[in-house]
Design an enzyme around this catalytic site. Structure first.
Site, PDB file in Angstrom:
ATOM      1  N   ASP A 279     -40.960 -20.056 -33.491  1.00 13.65           N
ATOM      2  CA  ASP A 279     -41.103 -20.239 -32.274  1.00 13.65           C
ATOM      3  C   ASP A 279     -40.723 -19.073 -31.557  1.00 13.65           C
ATOM      4  OD1 ASP A 279     -41.076 -21.606 -29.716  1.00 13.65           O
ATOM      5  OD2 ASP A 279     -39.725 -23.066 -30.284  1.00 13.65           O
TER       6      ASP A 279
HETATM    7  C1  BGC Z   1     -41.199 -23.637 -27.246  1.00  9.58           C
HETATM    8  C2  BGC Z   1     -42.288 -24.200 -27.958  1.00  9.58           C
HETATM    9  C3  BGC Z   1     -43.677 -23.763 -27.407  1.00  9.58           C
HETATM   10  C4  BGC Z   1     -43.478 -22.240 -27.341  1.00  9.58           C
HETATM   11  C5  BGC Z   1     -45.030 -21.692 -26.879  1.00  9.58           C
HETATM   12  C6  BGC Z   1     -41.264 -22.153 -26.924  1.00  9.58           C
HETATM   13  O1  BGC Z   1     -40.313 -21.865 -26.116  1.00  9.58           O
HETATM   14  O2  BGC Z   1     -40.022 -24.112 -27.723  1.00  9.58           O
HETATM   15  O3  BGC Z   1     -42.213 -25.745 -28.186  1.00  9.58           O
HETATM   16  O4  BGC Z   1     -44.612 -24.333 -28.356  1.00  9.58           O
HETATM   17  O5  BGC Z   1     -42.328 -21.909 -26.498  1.00  9.58           O
HETATM   18  O6  BGC Z   1     -45.103 -22.009 -25.580  1.00  9.58           O
END
Ligand code: BGC
Length: 706
Positions: A279
């Site tokens: 993530d």
């Molecule tokens: C979130 C994810 C998301 C990613 C990309 C992160 O902060 O936890 O769920 O897919 O950002 O935007």
């Protein structure tokens, strides 16, 4: 004495859904042999497009971009994607295409209900269709992979991200995750109407301590195996090409540097051959977690634990040095690159790297998609209370009030390329439906009409979702007042609630005559609400998360364990039951259950039995009913949930009609990880219930035998 029967065969994976052919593998081997270490590491990097606007061309040409993550539609147009892809293909030394990714969570241009809402439809075909429509809009726009589905079992409404999952139940997250992956990916990922699916957040994120986002978790290995991992396995078996690792630690070991979950379970046991992706900044944050002292160490811990690609933080650039120093084997890097290239082949990017940007607009927000959004919105709504005031008549007078009556804030947290300007408000929806025959009066308080008042309440899409955690999930005071004051005027009060999490509704229970949970329904919100309010759609949604009576009951979920002294499992001021339980939801008709039968009261470990029940529609309208089957394993090597959903069906039943619903219950439906963390069947006695919610009472018993 119970006999254990190992059923490892039951967890064998559908590796054939994953593996690419040997021709592709050979191509990958050849390509790998030509790559420099720097180019290999480039394939493992996913920078954020929006942040790399200045030197982006040079980075692509130097082979430093394996994939792009973007969240800003200003930077992400189909033609811009083609321009950047062209640099990768024509200017980089080996011409390896880029994977473009985006958060397409519950729609792209057309926005559907938030996932928690969609799960309340208990309709897997619908979920698949929604994902498929979203995929088409996204792929034509130039997006190759989405960060969805989110299958984090969550039982804490304080946590804002509960809105993104499919509720509190393991089975529901598993089957909705599967349906969603299938909808996104279709049968052939190289077709420009399907997108790759990156299932997230692996794993345990839903248990973030205290409902605070990105906190640590305490999860025993057994709970991980029985509760938090199964939905991911289901998505992986359905062919998800990528798995995103979570921000949280799992009992001290961060998910993004967790060898047990990423390598031992996901890759080795489940045979996952796509790539893992961290993530946002999760590799950098290994330093905050306190398991790495610097950037290089963070990168080393992540890749050595099985994390293939890194999102955003550029920590993997340090791996050139790590390989030279011998802290990371080049074979580990090669294996990660192989996984990324495999998915690029699967997505057809080597053969067909560009998209037809002229076609893109034609598939966005079409009538067909809007129609599906309207259907999904209505199917997701859950009627919690109705004193007979619903459905409404389409003529006469209706008073409307409340902050969400004319709000376009109904798209939820992730909205892709959705635009709230396209949202149909509740008032518009009512006007569309009643075509001037119903007089709409604004404001419930100023007038003393003895009439029905519709009050639209809720929370903004910015109040839930990522980082939006709250300590109090009670309906806001001002909204309670509105309901109370309307009732004090002697009106029939209908509360429609646009929420992204379970709410404590206790304060309005005595004042609202009807309560309809509408979640955030998406682009067609108002039309979908009107369909339900006026009875063109008979509500059939059922809760997939318990609604507590008070905040202090949180976390609260139906599948907890009985424990040693159940009579003391309560508070001084309140019992331990929710206000509305998992699986609950009303209809404009009524269903009566009878005649629960089993083909046998013994089930062999390699066999199955049928369970049937008669469901009669005793009301005057046709309606759909979610019929649910729960079990309880009475004596096992570890204490098992007091009830566990194992089957459900959603028949449409005409007024007066009785349908016999038959479930096939296989022994494999009863398998679980036992005291030794082995996936097993344990012989012994089970209770079984079938009915319309997790509190259903019609029950039977059976024994599982060798
Ligand atoms: C979130 C994810 C998301 C990613 C990309 C992160 O902060 O936890 O769920 O897919 O950002 O935007």
């Amino acid at each position: 004495m119970r006999v254990l029967f190992c059923v490892c065969c039951l967890i064998s994976v559908n590796i054939f859904a994953q593996k690419t052919d040997s021709v592709t593998e050979k191509k990958i081997t050849t390509l790998l042999s030509k790559m420099t270490l720097e180019e290999k590491i480039g394939q493992l990097s996913q920078p954020v497009l929006d942040e790399h606007s200045k030197d982006v061309e040079n980075e692509i040409a130097a082979g430093k971009v394996g994939s792009f993550c973007s969240f800003n539609k200003r930077h992400y147009t189909p033609s811009e994607r083609n321009r950047l892809q062209k640099i990768a293909i024509e200017k980089s030394r080996l011409g390896i295409p880029i994977i473009f990714t985006y958060d397409v969570i519950h729609g792209f241009s057309t926005i559907y209900p938030i996932s928690l809402g969609l799960s309340a439809s208990w309709d897997l075909n619908l979920a698949k269709q929604v994902a498929s429509m979203a995929a088409k809009e996204a792929r034509y726009y130039g997006i190759d992979m989405t960060f969805s589905p989110m299958v984090d079992v969550s039982r804490d409404p304080r946590w804002g991200r509960i809105s993104e999952c499919y509720g509190e139940d393991v089975l529901l997250n598993s089957v909705f995750g599967k349906a969603t992956v299938e909808g996104y990916q279709g049968n052939d990922l190289s077709k420009h109407e399907n997108i790759g699916s990156c299932v997230k957040h692996f794993v345990g994120y839903g248990l973030s301590m205290g409902g605070r986002d990105k906190q640590f978790t305490e999860i025993s290995k057994n709970t991980l195996l029985n509760t938090y991992l199964p939905p991911f396995k289901s998505a992986v078996d359905a062919g998800a090409v990528s798995v995103m690792t979570a921000f949280n630690d799992i009992s001290g070991i961060p998910a993004s540097a967790n060898k047990f979950t990423m390598t031992d379970v996901l890759k080795d046991q489940w045979g996952f051959d796509g790539f893992t992706l961290s993530d946002w900044d999760a590799v950098l944050e290994l330093q905050n977690h306190g398991i790495a002292g610097n950037d290089k160490e963070a990168a080393e811990k992540a890749i050595n634990a099985g994390l293939d690609m890194e999102m955003r933080s550029d920590m993997y650039l340090n791996l050139v040095k790590s390989v030279k120093e011998g802290n990371v084997k080049e074979s580990v890097v090669d294996e990660a690159v192989r996984r990324v290239l495999r998915i690029k082949y699967k997505l057809g990017l080597f053969d067909n790297p560009y998209i037809d940007d002229k076609k893109s607009n034609k598939v966005q927000l079409t009538e067909e998609n809007r129609k599906l959004a309207r259907k999904a919105g209505a199917e997701s709504m859950v009627l919690l209370k109705n004193n007979g005031v619903l459905p409404l008549g389409k003529k006469g007078r209706l008073i409307i009030d409340g902050p969400f009556t004319n709000s376009k804030d109904m798209l939820g947290w992730w909205i892709g390329n959705g635009d709230d300007q396209n949202v149909v408000t509740v008032e518009e929806g009512i006007r569309n439906k009643t075509a001037g025959k119903l007089q709409i009066i604004h404001g419930s308080l100023s007038r003393n009409y003895d009439k029905t008042v519709l009050i639209c309440l809720g929370e903004s899409g910015g109040n839930f979702g990522e980082s939006n955690c709250i300590t109090d999930v009670t309906i806001p005071k001002s909204q309670i007042e509105l309901v109370k004051e309307a009732k004090a005027k002697g009106k029939n009060v209908i509360a429609v609630i646009f929420n992204g999490r379970p709410w404590v509704l206790t304060p309005i229970m005595d004042y609202a005559d009807a309560i309809l949970i509408a979640w955030h329904p998406g682009t067609e919100a108002g039309n979908a609400v009107a369909d339900v309010l006026f009875g063109d759609v008979n509500p059939s949604g059922k809760l997939t998360c318990s609604f507590p009576k008070m905040n202090g009951q949180i976390p609260i979920f139906y599948s907890d364990r009985i424990s040693g002294r159940p009579r003391e499992n309560k508070y001084k001021n309140i019992d331990a039951n929710p206000l509305f339980e998992f699986g609950f939801g009303l209809s404009y008709t009524k269903f009566e259950y009878s005649n629960l039968k089993m083909s046998s009261n013994t089930l062999k470990k390699d066999g199955s039995i049928t369970v049937s029940i008669d469901v009669k529609n005793i009301g005057k309208r046709e309606g759909k009913e979610v019929v649910q089957l729960y079990i309880h394993d009475k004596v096992a090597s570890i204490s098992r949930p007091k009830r566990e959903l194992v089957k459900f069906a959603k028949p449409n039943i005409k007024a007066g009609e009785t349908q016999t619903i038959t479930f096939n219950l296989s022994a494999s439906d009863l398998a679980f990880y036992n005291i030794d963390d082995q996936y097993t069947l344990e012989s012994g006695a089970y209770d079984l219930w079938v009915g319309g919610s997790s509190n259903c009472e019609l029950s039977s018993k059976f024994t599982l035998e060798d």
